[in-house]
Design an enzyme around this catalytic site. Structure first.
Site, PDB file in Angstrom:
ATOM      1  N   HIS A  57       0.722  -1.004   0.022  1.00 42.21           N
ATOM      2  CA  HIS A  57       0.119  -0.368  -0.110  1.00 42.21           C
ATOM      3  C   HIS A  57       1.005   1.681   0.284  1.00 42.21           C
ATOM      4  O   HIS A  57       0.407   2.279  -1.092  1.00 42.21           O
ATOM      5  CB  HIS A  57      -0.980   0.093   1.372  1.00 42.21           C
ATOM      6  CG  HIS A  57      -1.864  -0.997   1.353  1.00 42.21           C
ATOM      7  ND1 HIS A  57      -2.472  -1.921   2.029  1.00 42.21           N
ATOM      8  CD2 HIS A  57      -3.369  -1.288   0.444  1.00 42.21           C
ATOM      9  CE1 HIS A  57      -3.333  -2.907   1.877  1.00 42.21           C
ATOM     10  NE2 HIS A  57      -3.790  -2.458   1.106  1.00 42.21           N
ATOM     11  N   LYS A 115     -15.731  -7.473   5.065  1.00 38.13           N
ATOM     12  CA  LYS A 115     -14.960  -8.115   5.153  1.00 38.13           C
ATOM     13  C   LYS A 115     -14.068  -8.802   6.736  1.00 38.13           C
ATOM     14  O   LYS A 115     -13.138  -9.584   7.253  1.00 38.13           O
ATOM     15  CB  LYS A 115     -14.095  -7.322   5.101  1.00 38.13           C
ATOM     16  CG  LYS A 115     -13.201  -7.959   3.356  1.00 38.13           C
ATOM     17  CD  LYS A 115     -12.207  -6.990   2.916  1.00 38.13           C
ATOM     18  CE  LYS A 115     -12.192  -7.350   1.193  1.00 38.13           C
ATOM     19  NZ  LYS A 115     -10.585  -6.610   0.494  1.00 38.13           N
ATOM     20  N   ARG A 173      -2.029  -5.114  -8.472  1.00 37.36           N
ATOM     21  CA  ARG A 173      -1.008  -6.223  -8.759  1.00 37.36           C
ATOM     22  C   ARG A 173      -0.683  -6.880  -8.859  1.00 37.36           C
ATOM     23  O   ARG A 173       0.106  -7.205 -10.052  1.00 37.36           O
ATOM     24  CB  ARG A 173      -1.305  -7.409  -6.966  1.00 37.36           C
ATOM     25  CG  ARG A 173      -0.832  -6.065  -5.336  1.00 37.36           C
ATOM     26  CD  ARG A 173      -1.066  -7.004  -4.146  1.00 37.36           C
ATOM     27  NE  ARG A 173      -3.290  -6.834  -4.687  1.00 37.36           N
ATOM     28  CZ  ARG A 173      -3.950  -7.448  -3.606  1.00 37.36           C
ATOM     29  NH1 ARG A 173      -3.325  -7.727  -2.665  1.00 37.36           N
ATOM     30  NH2 ARG A 173      -5.346  -7.133  -3.828  1.00 37.36           N
ATOM     31  N   SER A 184      -2.750  -8.135   2.586  1.00 36.89           N
ATOM     32  CA  SER A 184      -3.693  -7.475   4.302  1.00 36.89           C
ATOM     33  C   SER A 184      -3.826  -9.101   4.419  1.00 36.89           C
ATOM     34  O   SER A 184      -3.391  -9.319   5.888  1.00 36.89           O
ATOM     35  CB  SER A 184      -4.776  -6.571   4.225  1.00 36.89           C
ATOM     36  OG  SER A 184      -4.303  -5.793   4.107  1.00 36.89           O
TER      37      SER A 184
HETATM   38  P1  ADP Z   1     -10.124  -2.707  -0.663  1.00 37.52           P
HETATM   39  O1  ADP Z   1     -10.569  -3.990   0.479  1.00 37.52           O
HETATM   40  O2  ADP Z   1     -10.839  -1.823  -1.433  1.00 37.52           O
HETATM   41  O3  ADP Z   1     -10.006  -3.825  -1.695  1.00 37.52           O
HETATM   42  P2  ADP Z   1      -7.175  -3.335   0.731  1.00 37.52           P
HETATM   43  O4  ADP Z   1      -7.061  -2.370   2.152  1.00 37.52           O
HETATM   44  O5  ADP Z   1      -7.393  -4.872   0.166  1.00 37.52           O
HETATM   45  O6  ADP Z   1      -9.004  -2.866   0.168  1.00 37.52           O
HETATM   46  O7  ADP Z   1      -6.803  -2.517  -0.651  1.00 37.52           O
HETATM   47  C1  ADP Z   1      -6.417  -1.604  -1.015  1.00 37.52           C
HETATM   48  C2  ADP Z   1      -5.775  -0.370  -1.937  1.00 37.52           C
HETATM   49  O8  ADP Z   1      -4.577  -1.172  -2.420  1.00 37.52           O
HETATM   50  C3  ADP Z   1      -6.776  -2.151  -3.335  1.00 37.52           C
HETATM   51  O9  ADP Z   1      -6.011  -1.170  -5.210  1.00 37.52           O
HETATM   52  C4  ADP Z   1      -5.684  -2.802  -3.851  1.00 37.52           C
HETATM   53  O10 ADP Z   1      -5.525  -3.824  -4.635  1.00 37.52           O
HETATM   54  C5  ADP Z   1      -4.673  -2.709  -3.237  1.00 37.52           C
HETATM   55  N1  ADP Z   1      -3.535  -3.119  -2.779  1.00 37.52           N
HETATM   56  C6  ADP Z   1      -3.258  -4.344  -2.151  1.00 37.52           C
HETATM   57  N2  ADP Z   1      -2.410  -4.726  -1.460  1.00 37.52           N
HETATM   58  C7  ADP Z   1      -1.748  -3.914  -2.326  1.00 37.52           C
HETATM   59  C8  ADP Z   1      -0.142  -4.613  -2.428  1.00 37.52           C
HETATM   60  N3  ADP Z   1       0.460  -5.418  -1.905  1.00 37.52           N
HETATM   61  N4  ADP Z   1       0.634  -4.116  -3.108  1.00 37.52           N
HETATM   62  C9  ADP Z   1      -0.027  -2.994  -4.035  1.00 37.52           C
HETATM   63  N5  ADP Z   1      -1.485  -2.502  -4.048  1.00 37.52           N
HETATM   64  C10 ADP Z   1      -2.144  -3.549  -3.197  1.00 37.52           C
END
Ligand code: ADP
Length: 167
Positions: free
Chosen positions: A18, A42, A92, A130
Site C-alpha cells: 500500500h 470483510k 497487483r 493484508s
Molecule cells: P479493498 O478492500 O478495497 O480491496 P485493500 O486494503 O485490500 O482494500 O486494498 C486497498 C487498495 O490497495 C486496493 O486497490 C488494492 O488492490 C491495493 N493493494 C492491496 N495490497 C496491495 C499491495 N501489496 N500492493 C499494491 N497495492 C495493493
C-alpha cells in the site's frame, strides 16, 4: 489548483505494498487522502480507529498525505465533497482486475469528472495481501519485511489480547 486523490481501501492492516502505491501516487498528485472503509463485509480484525492510527503513524513523514474514515457512504460522493480529481487504486495481478474494473466503471458512471487511476506496486509486493499478513502473524511468523513498524506493534498487541480471551 492542487491535484488531490483519494486512496480508499480496507487497510486491515496497511502493508508496504500500500505504501509503495502511495509513494507512486505522490509523484502524480499534490495531495493524497487515504480513506479507510469500515467494510463490514470483510470483517476486519482491526477497528477503523486502529487502522487509521496505524496509517497515520506509517505516513507521518509524508506532509501531503492525510487519513480519514468512511462508514456506509458512497465513496465517489465523498470524493466529490473532498474535491478529489482521482481515485487511486493498486493493481497487483490479473486477479485484481475484474473487481477493480467493475468498481471503476460504476464510479465513472456515477461521477465522470473523477478518474480512477491504477498504479502497480514494486514486484516484491505483488503477492502481498493484508490477509496473508494477518494469517502469518497469527501463527507467529515474522512479517517485519512487509509492514510498517506501527503495524508490527498493533499486530503484537492485537494478537496478545486475542490469546488472553477465553475460548
Ligand atoms: P479493498 O478492500 O478495497 O480491496 P485493500 O486494503 O485490500 O482494500 O486494498 C486497498 C487498495 O490497495 C486496493 O486497490 C488494492 O488492490 C491495493 N493493494 C492491496 N495490497 C496491495 C499491495 N501489496 N500492493 C499494491 N497495492 C495493493
Amino acid at each position: 489548483m492542487k491535484r488531490r486523490a483519494l486512496y480508499p481501501g480496507t487497510f486491515d492492516p496497511i502493508t508496504n505494498g500500500h505504501i509503495d502505491v502511495l509513494e507512486q501516487g505522490l509523484n502524480i498528485f499534490d495531495e493524497i487522502l487515504i480513506v479507510v472503509a469500515q467494510n463490514s463485509q470483510k470483517s476486519p480484525i482491526f477497528t477503523a480507529g486502529e487502522r487509521v492510527e496505524m496509517i497515520r503513524e506509517a505516513t507521518v513523514s509524508y506532509p501531503n498525505v492525510s487519513v480519514s474514515c468512511i462508514d456506509n457512504r458512497l465513496l465517489i460522493q465523498y470524493a466529490k465533497e473532498q474535491h478529489a480529481t482521482a481515485i487511486l487504486r493498486g493493481l497487483r495481478q490479473v486477479a485484481d482486475f475484474e473487481y477493480e474494473f467493475q468498481i471503476a466503471l460504476m464510479n465513472r458512471h456515477l461521477t465522470p469528472e473523477i478518474t480512477t487511476v491504477f498504479l502497480m506496486p514494486h514486484e516484491k509486493y505483488t503477492y502481498l495481501t493484508s490477509s496473508i499478513i494477518r494469517e502469518v502473524a497469527r501463527l507467529g511468523g515474522e512479517v517485519a519485511d512487509f509492514v510498517p513498524y506501527s503495524v508490527l506493534r498493533h499486530l503484537a498487541k492485537k494478537l496478545s489480547t486475542n490469546h488472553t480471551q477465553p475460548h
